[in-house]
Design a protein around this motif. Structure first.
Motif: not given
Length: 300
Positions: A10-29
């Motif tokens: 799932q993280m790979k799909k997000l990164r391949e679509s351009g989602v930054r790790m910073k964005d994932i961090s904000e969503k997950t805490g």
């Protein structure tokens, strides 16, 4: 433990679509440095080892040994919540209308290959032919760990003047790697590109390749190069203290002489001379080859 595999996918799909790790961090805490360690080191190692038939608990321990900011207890304690949060993040697809499709394509592919980069992180000593004397050039390189927002790992190299410069790396799963630098100030463009033939084994001690750059007269040259791993990456202030040197051929012994024999023979260096002529025709090409033969004869 199946959720670890699903989390990585799932993280790979997000990164391949351009989602930054910073964005994932904000969503997950969860801190982006922790997520980066999971994505680039822990989970790829875990998946590679379980696919070879090893026990899941033991391979997770081996994956966690690659980093120092993720604990097993905290990871398993938040795994369900983390997986659920990641699954609810909406991908933001990168636009194909930016006007630079070639560079966009490279960036998209680089994101896919981020997990491969962790295998090559570390400090290296490179060996290649010297441009101005008959000897072996010994040059420090470093491939850094992935940090938040990176689509490609940063790579560093020292020059003969004692200054280091920064570039980017790309490590594909197809035994091909690239290190790309601009050897001059930002207002000047002098690209240096190292093409690496990556071994099939993980964490290799020696990597061979060919690099394209310019000599001191701005003539293009191509040479063989060897990278020999020295250990883990070090702080940049320590890397800045390392030196590039040229060891004369007559002083080489042991492995250094083997490195010289592989990288510095006449057939291992391709040179070109920039000549100015009105028509740039075949006569000029013949003239260039004659001059190259003269220069080679002088060296011999």
């Amino acid at each position: 433990m199946y959720k670890l595999v699903s989390l990585y996918e799932q993280m790979k799909k997000l990164r391949e679509s351009g989602v930054r790790m910073k964005d994932i961090s904000e969503k997950t805490g969860i801190a982006s440095s922790v997520l980066s360690s999971l994505y680039s080191s822990v989970l790829p190692t875990y998946i590679n080892l379980i696919s070879s038939g090893q026990e899941t608990d033991e391979v997770l321990n081996q994956g966690l040994q690659q980093v120092n900011n993720v604990s097993k207890r905290k990871l398993l304690g938040c795994l369900d919540e983390l997986y659920d949060s990641v699954c609810h993040i909406e991908p933001r697809f990168m636009s194909n209308n930016s006007g630079r499709p070639f560079l966009d394509d490279i960036e998209k592919e680089a994101i896919k290959y981020l997990p491969n980069a962790g295998i090559y992180t570390g400090l290296y000593q490179s060996y290649s032919a010297s441009s101005y004397t008959e000897g072996l050039k010994v040059e420090p390189y470093m491939i850094s760990s992935i940090t938040d927002g990176d689509t490609m790992p940063k790579v560093y190299c020292q020059n003969m003047a004692g200054d280091y410069y920064t570039g980017v790396g790309l490590f594909s799963p197809f035994q091909i790697g690239y290190l790309m630098f601009n050897e001059q100030k930002r207002l000047q463009l002098a690209l240096k590109v190292v093409y690496l033939q990556l071994p099939i084994i993980e964490y290799p001690e020696i990597i061979k390749g060919i690099y394209l750059t310019h000599d001191y007269n701005r003539n293009p040259i191509a040479r063989r190069i060897l990278f020999v791993r020295q250990g883990d990456e070090i702080p940049l202030d320590e890397f800045a203290e390392l030196k590039t040197q040229v060891i004369p051929k007559e002083e080489l012994t042991g492995e250094l002489l083997d490195y010289y024999d592989y990288t510095c023979r006449q057939e291992d260096i391709i040179r070109s001379i920039m000549l100015i002529s009105p028509d740039k025709g075949v006569k000029e090409l013949k003239h260039e080859k004659q001059l190259l033969r003269v220069l080679q004869a002088e060296k011999e």
